[in-house]
Design a protein around this motif. Structure first.
Motif, mmCIF file in Angstrom:
data_model
loop_
_atom_site.group_PDB
_atom_site.id
_atom_site.type_symbol
_atom_site.label_atom_id
_atom_site.label_comp_id
_atom_site.label_asym_id
_atom_site.label_seq_id
_atom_site.Cartn_x
_atom_site.Cartn_y
_atom_site.Cartn_z
ATOM 1 N N PRO A 124 -2.944 10.369 -22.355
ATOM 2 C CA PRO A 124 -2.818 9.834 -20.984
ATOM 3 C C PRO A 124 -1.367 9.803 -20.507
ATOM 4 N N ALA A 125 -0.453 9.450 -21.384
ATOM 5 C CA ALA A 125 0.970 9.445 -21.026
ATOM 6 C C ALA A 125 1.447 10.857 -20.712
ATOM 7 N N ALA A 126 0.968 11.832 -21.475
ATOM 8 C CA ALA A 126 1.379 13.225 -21.241
ATOM 9 C C ALA A 126 0.780 13.766 -19.953
ATOM 10 N N ASN A 127 -0.460 13.399 -19.669
ATOM 11 C CA ASN A 127 -1.071 13.801 -18.395
ATOM 12 C C ASN A 127 -0.268 13.263 -17.215
ATOM 13 N N ASP A 128 0.065 11.982 -17.258
ATOM 14 C CA ASP A 128 0.861 11.392 -16.177
ATOM 15 C C ASP A 128 2.213 12.090 -16.062
ATOM 16 N N ALA A 129 2.849 12.358 -17.195
ATOM 17 C CA ALA A 129 4.168 12.999 -17.184
ATOM 18 C C ALA A 129 4.091 14.395 -16.564
ATOM 19 N N HIS A 130 3.085 15.165 -16.944
ATOM 20 C CA HIS A 130 2.938 16.499 -16.361
ATOM 21 C C HIS A 130 2.736 16.426 -14.844
ATOM 22 N N ARG A 131 1.860 15.532 -14.435
ATOM 23 C CA ARG A 131 1.570 15.401 -13.008
ATOM 24 C C ARG A 131 2.836 15.043 -12.221
#
Lengths: 128, 128, 128, 128, 128, 128
Positions: free
Chosen positions: D108-115
């Motif tokens: 979830p942290a990586a998804n937010d970071a990519h977005r």
């Protein structure tokens, strides 16, 4: 197993859980730049961990909802709210998880979880 | 319901889940100073939330283990490892939760969860 | 004490702190689905903990603002900004808490806290 | 060194990293109320820590991006995405950090970071 | 690529970074129960993400140290302190990361990071 | 003001709050390697923020205890337990903060806070 096969298996699980359109939309949003992350999600998260036999998907969904509420990841919480409903969790079961969130991660986390859950119910036309 | 009755009901649930000795020991450790917190735990956490009918205890335990691993609360994780085993969770089911922790809260959280789970198995003489 | 009495006592405290309209709006937003959580908030959070005599409300508000800033709960932070102002905290005292947030939870947390505090001041027409 | 000199030195570093307009805008948004926090940011964060010689700015930016992604501070993450690009980090290097976020702080942290990273690329007209 | 090949590649990277003995010890500590997690770590974390070409290992280590300090994972922080030193990071560069931790995650996180870093230096006989 | 003067002012505040011996011991533990962090703590944390007039030290201590309990920093929590007692906070006031921790950061955080508070009371020979 070849990682491409793992990827395909995971992508199929993911589409079962969230619907093909939702998955295509999420993958498209991250585009080429996000391809390595999508590989991790499809192959490792869904192709491996979520494909393991030792725990039914419905229970996995409840655990994942609880964790995402506790660690404050709103976007992922909403994604897995949809997955939970598709995996057969009822709004009442989801509420029990959100009340456990109040005990273990605090009332602000539970407030956010309730609010986000109600948004998903509304988006899906579920009357609670 | 009177809060003292809520307290008694919760204390009974708690002793079913963790054993009377473990609960007495934990309550004794916090002493008179911790009495208001113990009241919250017995009456509100166990007398209310854990006593609700909408989700079986075994699933609640798996959710609570996942949340405590994700938010980095080692002592509470070990307490609820014991509760989970007493509530009928198997070591294999607990492992599935710990693998979900790796996906959603990261590998360091999953490493800590595995290590603590193995400590509890060893303390209880469970061979995994 | 009966839990319904605890609930009524807490609801009264809550309305003193946030205003009856704001509380009605917040409780209405969670609806029937959120009734068990509202029971926890009214009876346990406000009817019990916030009703305890050992610390004045103004200081409780400053502690709660600091905690919510540190744990990254923006919605709850804003709710308790309003409670803090109603409990007699000044904007300057709130700023001191937000500066402590920088030390103990980092500058990003303090930046978010300042931004949210200024939003509340603006909503209430407070000139700082 | 006098703290006003530290402040001036830090403000200069900050303007090099983010551009004078962006810094003026951010400082203006917090106004007089936020002046003590801005002093901490300019004098202590940029005038002291970021001005230390022991690690090049580009690497500092990558570390700071990773930390802000891990601790869930979206606004600060975006600020330092801009700083990272201005300090010479490439989108590909930033992606490697975001993939490490998946391992250590969860998907979830990586998804937010990519977005958020993609938002910044789009705002700056960077094609990835 | 086959996942077993990914596993072997990752295990080789891991042994380069931490030494074969340390890796054997860590894998042995989790035993058969931890085999699925070790598979994730070896194949996905080291065989995939850490094996990607886009960022040198030394910089990856500094990012990972910063993230683990920020998210409060002491055991993982110490593991990657060793990896960082083996990957060519100097104690001075590591200190710069620990000072950035103070800014972005707060002084308590930086205090813990410094204390743990000094423990590793002492264990390895590094004079700082 | 010169930063060395800020440092001296902060060090004096710190010694008032924790005792000269405790501060010397803490600074010695981090040694030369930790000197830049100690500078940040002495000059910026105590010489600036803690020296500001807008909020009495006793209230600052209660806020800082609450934040450190919420963000799971045990060592810093214990340090500031001592500071709180030296700043005139009573064990009963500290308990009220620890009960607020249960509401806003969850019961595991409150359990840890109570346990650590009792350790400090015992170390200081305070009967609660």
């Amino acid at each position: 197993m070849d990682t491409q096969e793992l990827y395909r298996r995971g992508l199929a699980v993911r589409k079962q859980m969230f619907g093909a359109d939702a998955v295509d939309k999420r993958m498209g949003a991250l585009g080429e730049y996000g391809a390595p992350l999508q590989h991790m999600i499809n192959a490792y998260a869904y192709g491996d961990v979520w494909s393991r036999p030792g725990l039914e998907r419905k229970i996995r969904s409840l655990v994942v909802i609880g964790m995402n509420a506790a660690i404050n990841r709103a976007a992922e919480f909403k994604v897995h709210m949809n997955g939970a409903l598709n995996n057969g969790c009822t709004p009442d079961e989801i509420r029990e998880v959100c009340l456990l969130v109040a005990l273990y991660a605090g009332i602000p986390a539970a407030n956010d979880a309730h609010r986000l859950a109600l948004e998903v119910f509304k988006e899906r036309g579920i009357d609670v």
